[in-house]
Design an enzyme around this catalytic site. Structure first.
Site, PDB file in Angstrom:
ATOM      1  N   HIS A   1      -5.449  16.170   8.079  1.00 50.73           N
ATOM      2  CA  HIS A   1      -5.630  16.494   6.588  1.00 50.73           C
ATOM      3  C   HIS A   1      -5.675  17.908   6.819  1.00 50.73           C
ATOM      4  O   HIS A   1      -6.468  18.963   7.820  1.00 50.73           O
ATOM      5  CB  HIS A   1      -6.547  16.082   6.445  1.00 50.73           C
ATOM      6  CG  HIS A   1      -7.222  16.243   4.977  1.00 50.73           C
ATOM      7  ND1 HIS A   1      -7.289  17.159   4.154  1.00 50.73           N
ATOM      8  CD2 HIS A   1      -7.120  15.409   3.577  1.00 50.73           C
ATOM      9  CE1 HIS A   1      -7.800  17.375   2.562  1.00 50.73           C
ATOM     10  NE2 HIS A   1      -7.706  16.521   2.599  1.00 50.73           N
TER      11      HIS A   1
ATOM     12  N   ASP B   1     -11.542  11.868  11.996  1.00 53.42           N
ATOM     13  CA  ASP B   1     -12.322  12.196  10.684  1.00 53.42           C
ATOM     14  C   ASP B   1     -11.944  10.768  10.359  1.00 53.42           C
ATOM     15  O   ASP B   1     -10.835  10.690  10.058  1.00 53.42           O
ATOM     16  CB  ASP B   1     -10.911  13.512  10.429  1.00 53.42           C
ATOM     17  CG  ASP B   1     -11.120  13.507   9.129  1.00 53.42           C
ATOM     18  OD1 ASP B   1     -11.277  12.646   8.218  1.00 53.42           O
ATOM     19  OD2 ASP B   1     -10.543  13.684   8.518  1.00 53.42           O
TER      20      ASP B   1
ATOM     21  N   GLN C   1     -10.644   8.089   5.488  1.00 49.93           N
ATOM     22  CA  GLN C   1      -9.955   7.191   4.704  1.00 49.93           C
ATOM     23  C   GLN C   1      -9.523   5.954   5.614  1.00 49.93           C
ATOM     24  O   GLN C   1      -9.304   4.609   5.458  1.00 49.93           O
ATOM     25  CB  GLN C   1      -8.562   7.908   5.821  1.00 49.93           C
ATOM     26  CG  GLN C   1      -7.526   8.835   3.916  1.00 49.93           C
ATOM     27  CD  GLN C   1      -8.194   8.743   3.422  1.00 49.93           C
ATOM     28  OE1 GLN C   1      -7.961   7.546   2.770  1.00 49.93           O
ATOM     29  NE2 GLN C   1      -8.527   9.740   1.877  1.00 49.93           N
TER      30      GLN C   1
ATOM     31  N   LYS D   1     -15.003   9.303  -1.255  1.00 50.98           N
ATOM     32  CA  LYS D   1     -13.927   7.867  -1.006  1.00 50.98           C
ATOM     33  C   LYS D   1     -14.118   6.611  -0.719  1.00 50.98           C
ATOM     34  O   LYS D   1     -13.626   5.419  -0.745  1.00 50.98           O
ATOM     35  CB  LYS D   1     -13.072   8.238   0.094  1.00 50.98           C
ATOM     36  CG  LYS D   1     -12.684   9.740  -0.205  1.00 50.98           C
ATOM     37  CD  LYS D   1     -11.843  10.802   0.839  1.00 50.98           C
ATOM     38  CE  LYS D   1     -11.332  11.974   1.208  1.00 50.98           C
ATOM     39  NZ  LYS D   1     -10.534  11.871  -0.363  1.00 50.98           N
TER      40      LYS D   1
ATOM     41  N   CYS E   1      -2.273  17.641   1.172  1.00 45.39           N
ATOM     42  CA  CYS E   1      -3.325  18.138   2.413  1.00 45.39           C
ATOM     43  C   CYS E   1      -2.321  17.934   3.554  1.00 45.39           C
ATOM     44  O   CYS E   1      -3.280  17.844   4.355  1.00 45.39           O
ATOM     45  CB  CYS E   1      -4.597  18.297   2.322  1.00 45.39           C
ATOM     46  SG  CYS E   1      -4.952  18.137   0.857  1.00 45.39           S
TER      47      CYS E   1
HETATM   48  N1  PLP Z   1      -9.631  14.146   6.161  1.00 48.46           N
HETATM   49  C1  PLP Z   1      -9.212  13.235   5.354  1.00 48.46           C
HETATM   50  C2  PLP Z   1      -7.930  12.367   6.180  1.00 48.46           C
HETATM   51  C3  PLP Z   1      -8.408  13.331   3.888  1.00 48.46           C
HETATM   52  O1  PLP Z   1      -8.619  12.567   3.566  1.00 48.46           O
HETATM   53  C4  PLP Z   1      -9.710  13.801   3.319  1.00 48.46           C
HETATM   54  C5  PLP Z   1      -9.502  14.188   1.628  1.00 48.46           C
HETATM   55  O2  PLP Z   1      -8.541  13.999   1.441  1.00 48.46           O
HETATM   56  C6  PLP Z   1     -11.016  14.381   3.811  1.00 48.46           C
HETATM   57  C7  PLP Z   1     -10.537  15.198   4.827  1.00 48.46           C
HETATM   58  C8  PLP Z   1     -11.485  15.747   2.878  1.00 48.46           C
HETATM   59  O3  PLP Z   1     -12.034  15.191   2.379  1.00 48.46           O
HETATM   60  P1  PLP Z   1     -13.142  15.848   1.850  1.00 48.46           P
HETATM   61  O4  PLP Z   1     -12.440  16.666   0.178  1.00 48.46           O
HETATM   62  O5  PLP Z   1     -13.852  14.805   0.434  1.00 48.46           O
HETATM   63  O6  PLP Z   1     -13.744  16.924   2.167  1.00 48.46           O
END
Ligand code: PLP
Length: 413
Positions: free
Chosen positions: A129, A206, A209, A232, A371
């Site tokens: 992401h 990270d 998900q 999420k 993203c």
């Molecule tokens: N990393 C992953 C794999 C994501 O799917 C997302 C959000 O869609 C993020 C990071 C960023 O999360 P946040 O916008 O809640 O900080």
């Protein structure tokens, strides 16, 4: 009450916990399949937020009055809930943040800025992401280290042979998602951690998900850092967490200055800082959201994350099967290990048109680059449609979605 003693999930009971699922969109019952972006919030979490603001709204850690005491106790109790949820050893290894993005930025700006320089390498994967790409790029410009990219194969799985070759003595950190938001690929993060550690590198996972879909155990993974977002995983927006191994957090400098994170402040002698984790929590945090995040994680626990995972795997298999019957539809991301995310493109139909028209039929899916532009470009597309599942989704909803999609494709082609 949502807990089941069964081996299968009581989805009807679960759905009753989510008031939003009763609403209609454009006169049709809502079918919400955009859970990878944000999941919906059960009434237990809504009630926790309401109760906080009605009964003990106060700033934490500073007051000597009852409300401040109660708010502080609930906030710190959530640290213990998050510790349990992630399988961490100590509550002080949990730092509250606004979410995954802020958690990654904390590592980048605190650990990264003080440990990375010319000649060093950070490995990230093509599946990342933007929030696990751009902060590293910004710091690389400043500190002069190199970012190297772990490739993916045609199914959207990481190329582990290439990963083994990439990790070397220059590698200082591997930053990789546990589950890809764009394709749903589940990455072998424990194996990746082992390989990174053999070369003396750290690993940041990270988990944005993974936390909603898979059991997480940061000790079993041997993650050095692990990030996730509350919104999420059935919690409110504004609260998430970073897990970091205690000895790493202790050695890291603060990244934001302000109240809460100091021990002493003096114009003559400068400032000294609070212990971990408070030295990373400058200013007033999202107290209510953190407390409600704790309730969301308890809600997940009451159902059982393994049951949720199995249920969602069933939904995913059903979706793959049904979508596979649509002429000219191509699923991107067919790795053998996947969580409940399905990304697809349709010949002759623009992803944005599909999402807009399907919304008219009450179905919420996401369209765009998710993203993850480097990943989509690698597969030669600018945008996909993405349906992503949560504990409250049903096979019947997938049938409604597939029927609506078939209708919409007929309209735009
Ligand atoms: N990393 C992953 C794999 C994501 O799917 C997302 C959000 O869609 C993020 C990071 C960023 O999360 P946040 O916008 O809640 O900080």
């Amino acid at each position: 009450m949502t807990a089941t003693t069964d081996l299968t999930l009581d989805v009807a009971a679960i759905r009753r916990d989510f008031p939003i699922l009763e609403r209609e969109v454009h006169g049709k019952p809502l079918v919400y399949l955009d859970n990878a972006a944000t999941s919906q919030t059960p009434r237990q979490v809504l009630e926790t937020l309401d109760h906080y603001y009605r009964h003990y709204n106060a700033n934490i850690h500073r007051g000597l009055h009852t409300l401040a005491d109660e708010a502080t106790a609930a906030y710190e109790a959530t640290r213990e809930t998050v510790r349990r949820f992630l399988g961490a050893g100590q509550a002080r290894e949990i730092v509250f943040t606004r979410g995954t993005t802020e958690a990654i930025n904390l590592v980048v700006h605190s650990w990264g800025r003080h440990n990375l320089g010319p000649g060093d390498e950070v490995l990230i994967s093509r599946l990342e992401h933007h929030s696990n790409i751009v902060p590293w790029q910004l710091l690389a410009k400043e500190r002069g280290f190199t970012i190297r990219v772990i490739p993916v194969d045609e199914r959207g799985a990481l190329d582990m042979a290439a990963y083994r070759d990439l990790v070397g003595e220059r590698t200082r950190l591997v930053a990789v998602n546990h589950v890809s938001n764009a394709f749903g690929t589940i990455n072998p993060v424990a194996e990746m951690a082992r390989i990174a550690h053999e070369q003396g590198a750290l690993i940041l996972v990270d988990g944005a998900q993974a936390a909603p879909h898979e059991p997480v155990d940061v000790v079993a993974i041997d993650a050095d850092f692990y990030a996730f977002s509350g919104h999420k995983v059935y919690g409110p927006t504004g609260a998430g967490a970073l897990y970091g191994k205690a000895h790493l957090l202790e050695a890291m400098p603060p990244w934001q200055g302000g109240g809460e994170m100091i021990r002493t402040v003096s114009f003559e002698e400068g400032s000294t800082f609070a212990d971990v984790p408070h030295k990373f929590e400058a200013g007033t945090p999202s107290v209510a959201d953190v407390i409600a995040l704790g309730r969301a994680l308890e809600w997940v626990d009451e159902i059982g994350i393994a049951l949720i995972r199995d249920w969602e795997h069933g939904l995913l298999a059903h979706a793959h099967r049904e979508l596979g019957r649509i002429d000219g539809l191509h699923i991107l991301g067919t790795a053998p290990q996947k969580a409940g995310v399905v990304s697809f493109v349709v010949d002759g139909a623009h992803a944005q048109d599909i999402a807009l028209l399907i919304d008219q039929l009450g179905v919420a899916i996401r369209t765009g680059n998710h993203c993850a532009q480097p990943l989509l470009h690698h597969f030669g597309v600018e945008a996909t449609c993405r349906a992503s599942f949560a504990a409250y989704n049903t096979p019947e909803e997938i049938d409604i979605f597939v029927a609506a999609l078939t209708r919409v494709i007929g309209m735009v082609r």
